[in-house]
Design a protein around this motif. Structure first.
Motif, PDB file in Angstrom:
ATOM      1  N   VAL A   1     -58.082  16.945 -75.376  1.00 27.67           N
ATOM      2  CA  VAL A   1     -59.050  15.903 -75.727  1.00 27.67           C
ATOM      3  C   VAL A   1     -60.237  16.587 -76.405  1.00 27.67           C
ATOM      4  N   THR A   2     -60.581  16.126 -77.621  1.00 27.63           N
ATOM      5  CA  THR A   2     -61.693  16.710 -78.358  1.00 27.63           C
ATOM      6  C   THR A   2     -62.413  15.626 -79.142  1.00 27.63           C
ATOM      7  N   SER A   3     -63.697  15.826 -79.373  1.00 30.82           N
ATOM      8  CA  SER A   3     -64.477  14.835 -80.108  1.00 30.82           C
ATOM      9  C   SER A   3     -64.643  15.178 -81.578  1.00 30.82           C
ATOM     10  N   ASP A   4     -64.136  16.335 -82.017  1.00 28.45           N
ATOM     11  CA  ASP A   4     -64.335  16.763 -83.401  1.00 28.45           C
ATOM     12  C   ASP A   4     -63.173  17.652 -83.820  1.00 28.45           C
ATOM     13  N   LEU A   5     -62.461  17.267 -84.878  1.00 30.30           N
ATOM     14  CA  LEU A   5     -61.288  18.029 -85.300  1.00 30.30           C
ATOM     15  C   LEU A   5     -61.642  19.330 -86.014  1.00 30.30           C
ATOM     16  N   SER A   6     -62.843  19.477 -86.511  1.00 32.74           N
ATOM     17  CA  SER A   6     -63.228  20.704 -87.198  1.00 32.74           C
ATOM     18  C   SER A   6     -63.887  21.701 -86.256  1.00 32.74           C
ATOM     19  N   ALA A   7     -64.893  21.246 -85.515  1.00 28.79           N
ATOM     20  CA  ALA A   7     -65.554  22.132 -84.550  1.00 28.79           C
ATOM     21  C   ALA A   7     -64.651  22.410 -83.357  1.00 28.79           C
ATOM     22  N   LEU A   8     -63.770  21.494 -83.059  1.00 34.23           N
ATOM     23  CA  LEU A   8     -62.740  21.604 -82.026  1.00 34.23           C
ATOM     24  C   LEU A   8     -63.289  21.997 -80.643  1.00 34.23           C
ATOM     25  N   PRO A   9     -64.257  21.253 -80.122  1.00 38.05           N
ATOM     26  CA  PRO A   9     -64.635  21.498 -78.730  1.00 38.05           C
ATOM     27  C   PRO A   9     -63.493  21.080 -77.806  1.00 38.05           C
ATOM     28  N   ILE A  10     -63.163  21.924 -76.856  1.00 40.03           N
ATOM     29  CA  ILE A  10     -62.047  21.625 -75.951  1.00 40.03           C
ATOM     30  C   ILE A  10     -62.631  20.956 -74.709  1.00 40.03           C
ATOM     31  N   GLU A  11     -62.583  19.637 -74.679  1.00 41.41           N
ATOM     32  CA  GLU A  11     -63.258  18.884 -73.622  1.00 41.41           C
ATOM     33  C   GLU A  11     -62.384  18.652 -72.397  1.00 41.41           C
ATOM     34  N   ALA A  12     -61.091  18.505 -72.614  1.00 42.98           N
ATOM     35  CA  ALA A  12     -60.150  18.377 -71.500  1.00 42.98           C
ATOM     36  C   ALA A  12     -58.788  18.849 -71.986  1.00 42.98           C
ATOM     37  N   VAL A  13     -58.020  19.420 -71.059  1.00 46.02           N
ATOM     38  CA  VAL A  13     -56.693  19.947 -71.376  1.00 46.02           C
ATOM     39  C   VAL A  13     -55.699  19.411 -70.356  1.00 46.02           C
ATOM     40  N   TYR A  14     -54.596  18.877 -70.869  1.00 43.06           N
ATOM     41  CA  TYR A  14     -53.487  18.449 -70.014  1.00 43.06           C
ATOM     42  C   TYR A  14     -52.278  19.331 -70.311  1.00 43.06           C
ATOM     43  N   ALA A  15     -51.575  19.715 -69.275  1.00 45.83           N
ATOM     44  CA  ALA A  15     -50.325  20.452 -69.436  1.00 45.83           C
ATOM     45  C   ALA A  15     -49.275  19.787 -68.577  1.00 45.83           C
ATOM     46  N   ARG A  16     -48.168  19.410 -69.206  1.00 42.10           N
ATOM     47  CA  ARG A  16     -47.087  18.720 -68.496  1.00 42.10           C
ATOM     48  C   ARG A  16     -47.610  17.484 -67.778  1.00 42.10           C
ATOM     49  N   GLY A  17     -48.548  16.788 -68.464  1.00 42.85           N
ATOM     50  CA  GLY A  17     -49.071  15.541 -67.942  1.00 42.85           C
ATOM     51  C   GLY A  17     -50.115  15.666 -66.862  1.00 42.85           C
ATOM     52  N   ARG A  18     -50.557  16.877 -66.592  1.00 33.41           N
ATOM     53  CA  ARG A  18     -51.493  17.143 -65.502  1.00 33.41           C
ATOM     54  C   ARG A  18     -52.804  17.676 -66.082  1.00 33.41           C
ATOM     55  N   LEU A  19     -53.941  17.152 -65.622  1.00 33.94           N
ATOM     56  CA  LEU A  19     -55.228  17.663 -66.064  1.00 33.94           C
ATOM     57  C   LEU A  19     -55.414  19.073 -65.519  1.00 33.94           C
ATOM     58  N   VAL A  20     -55.452  20.055 -66.425  1.00 34.27           N
ATOM     59  CA  VAL A  20     -55.517  21.455 -65.983  1.00 34.27           C
ATOM     60  C   VAL A  20     -56.858  22.112 -66.294  1.00 34.27           C
ATOM     61  N   ALA A  21     -57.649  21.511 -67.168  1.00 36.46           N
ATOM     62  CA  ALA A  21     -58.970  22.058 -67.466  1.00 36.46           C
ATOM     63  C   ALA A  21     -59.875  20.951 -67.978  1.00 36.46           C
ATOM     64  N   GLU A  22     -61.153  21.075 -67.668  1.00 37.42           N
ATOM     65  CA  GLU A  22     -62.133  20.111 -68.147  1.00 37.42           C
ATOM     66  C   GLU A  22     -63.488  20.796 -68.200  1.00 37.42           C
ATOM     67  N   GLY A  23     -64.201  20.571 -69.301  1.00 38.76           N
ATOM     68  CA  GLY A  23     -65.525  21.147 -69.432  1.00 38.76           C
ATOM     69  C   GLY A  23     -65.550  22.658 -69.357  1.00 38.76           C
ATOM     70  N   GLY A  24     -64.471  23.300 -69.826  1.00 40.86           N
ATOM     71  CA  GLY A  24     -64.433  24.756 -69.825  1.00 40.86           C
ATOM     72  C   GLY A  24     -64.011  25.383 -68.511  1.00 40.86           C
ATOM     73  N   ARG A  25     -63.608  24.584 -67.531  1.00 42.33           N
ATOM     74  CA  ARG A  25     -63.194  25.113 -66.230  1.00 42.33           C
ATOM     75  C   ARG A  25     -61.708  24.881 -66.016  1.00 42.33           C
ATOM     76  N   CYS A  26     -61.029  25.904 -65.539  1.00 40.05           N
ATOM     77  CA  CYS A  26     -59.618  25.777 -65.162  1.00 40.05           C
ATOM     78  C   CYS A  26     -59.540  25.088 -63.813  1.00 40.05           C
ATOM     79  N   LEU A  27     -58.722  24.060 -63.715  1.00 36.06           N
ATOM     80  CA  LEU A  27     -58.659  23.222 -62.511  1.00 36.06           C
ATOM     81  C   LEU A  27     -57.404  23.448 -61.681  1.00 36.06           C
ATOM     82  N   VAL A  28     -56.562  24.389 -62.095  1.00 36.62           N
ATOM     83  CA  VAL A  28     -55.276  24.562 -61.410  1.00 36.62           C
ATOM     84  C   VAL A  28     -55.098  25.998 -60.952  1.00 36.62           C
TER      85      VAL A  28
END
Length: 602
Positions: free
Chosen positions: A350-377
């Motif tokens: 999930v990102t708000s800008d395709l050029s600057a590409l801030p990584i706001e949330a990451v899902y892997a295999r359907g699971r939220l694995v990172a948000e706001g720069g923190r690994c959650l798993v």
């Protein structure tokens, strides 16, 4: 061996995916309010929704309301972009100074959800067993880490001695392991060009298994030798440094892998094949190759490389293709990863800008694995055995005299061959310098420093001496590392032979790593106890020590960008022009040993 995280194959869940897409069964997760980036068509679909079940995409379209049940989690993205998780098509986990678990923990917050790793560093130290240990830990991670079986240990037979050797039988055995995706970079390109039966047998075993052969053609010669190498079967190559290199590879049906690592800045010179010449981008892939922990923690991983490609003028959607679907297709995994489409693993950013590409949330295999720069798993660790932590064997305590390059008897000065470091590039220059002789020993002076390779696999006590320039070090210092691609003996560079001895003995004491000394004091130490290459400490801790090491190098006068990476490649005898090995100086343009002293001077 750790138990891999259970993840169902498509056949196991196909009926449920169909039922969810048809509205007969609820999804586990539905994302709404998204601008879905379809790299398969290079479109952005505003207002689309995705439904996920069993960690895979079931529905991708304008309205997923029919997939929502009482227990379905619904997340509104508020108009932000949803892009596929990023794929690194060629990399070495060991270069991050981290184990697979800690590497995964470091890169997950940056949006990397798939990696294609070549553990040939540990193969040189621990052989096939070391590869298996890396492979096994990789399979337990919450993101996708596929392993390429190393092809060349040693990388150049006859020019170096490794801790272990890899042969066709090892390659054939590994092709049956569950996480093996292909053959690692075929570094012995002279062997392939010359028709080496061993190299061709390794390639044949890989192709027989239906898997991908990685390439490594580190030569500027694009004549018959290059064409012979392409005929030998490598399907990609990451050693290009110019637009002509990229074009030549793609014209021969290879994928041109353009890299941005900690010290390799090769994207800008090659991406013009797409941005200016207008060639089809399907055969270009972005990769990192080598990133140390400081880069991973503080700057990023594949997101950093994609941003750089965009900054070089590449359309953001094309840059994303080069880091997602192009990579997946190359490895035959387009039905599994690399795009937001039904049946694929639900790896997404999930990102708000395709050029600057801030990584706001990451899902892997359907699971939220990172948000706001923190690994959650959790990223599970292997229980690394004791013998993998006991790999630095010098055979004796070293002294200053071990780091003396002896001059021909009676010489007052000599012209010597000098390894010339090139900033932000893997190749070196073959230079010459006139150096004085003092007490029968060739003395370093000016920007020319001592370099030594210390044998560390068999405890022979052997030290090979030479000279290197480009680091800019001042007096009284030394730096030693047991990371020395690819044979991974110990490389020591310094302006003081006594400090060189202290640095080498220190690494033997701690079981490997990197250390910087000046005037009798240790300025920095990064302990790498696993194979002398990696640490299983948290990535942030290793990165802090690595940053201190870089700062110590700067304090000693070094101004190069990420000079540690340059240090680590001084023994890489398959990239021109001049290197050092346990057998002596190597002229890589001729693939032959050469003398240190060119001539005595009157």
């Amino acid at each position: 061996m750790q138990t891999p995280i259970p993840f169902p194959s498509w056949p196991d869940v196909a009926a449920d995916l169909v039922a969810t897409a048809a509205g007969r069964a609820p999804a586990d997760l539905v994302l709404t309010g998204a601008r879905v980036v379809l790299v398969q068509t290079r479109e952005v679909m505003a207002g689309w929704q995705v439904a996920i079940r069993h960690g895979r995409f079931a529905y991708v379209g304008p309205d997923a309301s029919h997939c929502i049940g009482p227990a379905t989690e619904v997340v509104d993205l508020g108009g932000r972009y949803l892009i596929p998780g990023l794929c690194d098509g060629h990399m070495h986990i060991e270069s991050g100074m981290l184990t697979p678990a800690e590497f995964a923990r470091a890169v997950i917050p940056h949006g990397t959800t798939s990696m294609f790793t070549d553990p040939h560093e540990i193969a040189n130290v621990l052989g096939l067993r070391g590869v298996r240990l890396m492979h096994d830990e990789a399979l337990t991670q919450p993101v996708n880490i596929w392993t390429q079986m190393p092809s060349c240990a040693p990388s150049a037979p006859g020019l170096e001695t490794t801790g272990y050797e890899i042969g066709p039988d090892d390659v054939a055995e590994a092709m049956g392991w569950p996480g093996i995706i292909g053959l690692g970079e075929m570094m012995n390109f002279p062997g392939v060009v010359a028709g080496s039966q061993q190299m061709l047998a390794e390639i044949a075993a890989t192709q027989k298994a239906g898997k991908t052969v990685g390439g490594h053609y580190a030569s500027p010669d694009l004549g018959p030798a290059f064409h012979a190498y392409a005929a030998g079967g490598p399907a990609d190559d990451h050693e290009g440094t110019s637009e002509a290199d990229a074009v030549a590879r793609m014209r021969q049906g290879m994928r041109s892998m353009i890299r941005l690592g900690s010290a390799w800045f090769d994207i800008a010179a090659q991406i013009t094949a797409i941005t200016e010449r207008g060639l089809d981008p399907r055969n270009m892939i972005i990769c990192t190759d080598d990133c140390h922990s400081g880069t991973l923690v503080h700057e990023g991983h594949m997101n950093r490389a994609v941003r750089h490609a965009i900054a070089c003028g590449c359309d953001p959607l094309i840059a994303l293709q080069m880091a997602t679907i192009n990579t997946a297709t190359h490895f035959g995994l387009e039905r599994e990863i690399g795009q937001i489409a039904p049946g694929r693993r639900a790896d997404m950013i999930v990102t708000s800008d395709l050029s600057a590409l801030p990584i706001e949330a990451v899902y892997a295999r359907g699971r939220l694995v990172a948000e706001g720069g923190r690994c959650l798993v959790d990223c599970p660790h292997l229980d690394w055995p004791d013998d993998a932590r006991d790999t630095v064997h010098l055979g004796r305590v070293l002294g200053a005299d071990d780091f003396a390059a002896k001059a021909p008897k009676g010489a007052a000065s000599v012209t010597v061959r000098v390894i010339g470091v090139v900033e932000n590039q893997a190749p070196t220059e073959a230079l010459e310098a006139v150096l004085p002789v003092m007490g029968g020993v060739i003395a370093a002076q000016g920007d020319v420093a001592h370099i030594a390779l210390v044998e560390r696999h068999r405890g022979t006590g052997q030290v090979v001496n030479g000279f290197v320039s480009g680091f800019g070090y001042g007096p009284g210092m030394a730096m030693a590392a047991t990371v020395a691609h690819d044979s991974h003996h110990m490389i020591v560079v310094g302006t003081c032979r006594a400090m060189m001895a202290k640095a080498a003995n220190r690494l033997a004491e701690v079981g490997g790593g990197v250390t910087v000394w000046r005037d009798g004091l240790e300025l920095a130490l990064v302990e790498l106890p696993i194979a002398g290459l990696m640490s299983d400490s948290p990535a942030a801790e290793v990165a802090a020590k690595a940053q201190a090491m870089v700062a110590a190098m700067a304090d000693c006068g070094c101004t190069l960008n990420n000079a540690y990476m340059q240090h680590s490649l001084l023994a890489l005898v398959v990239i021109p022009a001049l290197r050092i090995s346990d057998l002596g100086l190597v002229d890589v343009t001729r693939f032959a040993l050469t003398d240190l002293v060119v001539r005595e001077n009157p």
